[in-house]
Design a protein around this motif. Structure first.
Motif, PDB file in Angstrom:
ATOM      1  N   LEU A   1      -1.510  -0.308  -7.958  1.00 46.08           N
ATOM      2  CA  LEU A   1      -1.858   0.992  -7.385  1.00 46.08           C
ATOM      3  C   LEU A   1      -1.358   2.146  -8.253  1.00 46.08           C
ATOM      4  O   LEU A   1      -1.824   3.291  -8.132  1.00 46.08           O
TER       5      LEU A   1
ATOM      6  N   TYR B   1       0.846  -1.191   0.000  1.00 48.89           N
ATOM      7  CA  TYR B   1       0.000   0.000   0.000  1.00 48.89           C
ATOM      8  C   TYR B   1       0.882   1.241   0.000  1.00 48.89           C
ATOM      9  O   TYR B   1       2.084   1.184   0.253  1.00 48.89           O
TER      10      TYR B   1
ATOM     11  N   ARG C   1      -3.798   3.973  -1.223  1.00 47.78           N
ATOM     12  CA  ARG C   1      -4.044   3.041  -2.338  1.00 47.78           C
ATOM     13  C   ARG C   1      -3.250   1.768  -2.075  1.00 47.78           C
ATOM     14  O   ARG C   1      -2.248   1.782  -1.350  1.00 47.78           O
TER      15      ARG C   1
END
Length: 272
Positions: A46, A25, A64
């Motif tokens: 992402l 992430y 994200r």
């Protein structure tokens, strides 16, 4: 709302889900802003949001992530379920101590957003689902696609199929830089991760249950989308109480084809 700050801007971090999948992430934007979670399309990472993050991070703390089977996240074997993909998001929120957030999902990310709106409304503030559907049957078409991609020697043919479904013909003919970027993203996607995510789409049928979504919802559809047709977006907006529908003159990746219009619609909705 409390967001953990152990991840610096632009730095990729990882956490491990309850079933042992290492998940990537990234966090951008000021720590004191409302949180907006971005969820990507199948076959991407992402980085499909790279062009929109700066604009969104002016107003939001943007989180994200790479869906399991994609990007830098782990690739567990077997079929994935929409339930598991949704719980991955909830576990990420728990990891970062996010009590509640806005959620924006495109394509498969939009399926995840609908699941969250149904099953975890207390964790969602406002919901945006773009270029998505609540059902993409029948199952047999997905079984054939899953079998083919798992037997294929590489992702070349699959990548070109995705590109044809995602971008205007003129962009493909000129092999525009953005097409090259997404081709590279697709070619680096693990075939088994793609097959696992296709299984989640195959088994998902939210046509009736999205009527339970109580969170304010914006549905963005593409007038020329051949993957999730505008009619799919219309059906979602007609079923979710009070949902708003915006149809853009785009194919499938509306955030890429018309980024300014996309950002304007999203931010105007979230600020209301």
């Amino acid at each position: 709302m409390n967001l953990a700050t152990n991840s610096s801007a632009r730095a990729e971090s990882f956490f491990t889900t309850g079933d042992g999948v290492r998940t990537a992430y990234r966090i951008d934007g000021p720590q004191d802003r409302p949180v907006l979670i971005l969820s990507n399309s199948i076959g991407t990472s992402l980085h499909m949001w790279d062009g929109q993050v700066d604009a969104l991070a002016r107003h939001y703390r943007v989180v994200r992530y790479d869906m399991r089977g994609h990007g830098a996240s782990g690739v567990p074997a077997g079929a994935y379920s929409l339930d598991r993909l949704g719980r991955d998001v909830l576990e990420l929120m728990d990891e970062l101590h996010i009590d509640k957030a806005h959620f924006l999902g495109l394509s498969l990310g939009g399926f995840v957003g609908q699941w969250l709106g149904i099953h975890a409304p207390e964790r969602i503030d406002k919901l945006v689902v773009a270029n998505t559907a609540s059902y993409l049957g029948p199952a047999r078409q997905w079984d054939a696609a899953i079998s083919a991609v798992e037997r294929a020697p590489d992702m070349k043919d699959t990548a070109e199929m995705f590109l044809r479904n995602w971008f205007p013909a003129a962009w493909l003919e000129s092999d525009a830089p953005v097409v090259k970027e997404f081709r590279s993203m697709l070619l680096s996607t693990d075939r088994h991760g793609l097959a696992g995510a296709w299984a989640a789409v195959r088994d998902a049928d939210l046509r009736r249950t999205i009527a339970l979504i109580s969170r304010p919802t914006l549905v963005i559809a593409g007038r020329h989308d051949t993957v999730t047709a505008a009619s799919h977006g219309e059906a979602i907006a007609a079923t979710i109480p009070g949902a708003r529908l915006v149809v853009l003159p785009v194919v499938h990746l509306s955030n890429i084809e018309q980024p300014e219009e996309f950002i304007r619609e999203v931010t105007n909705f979230l600020k209301e």
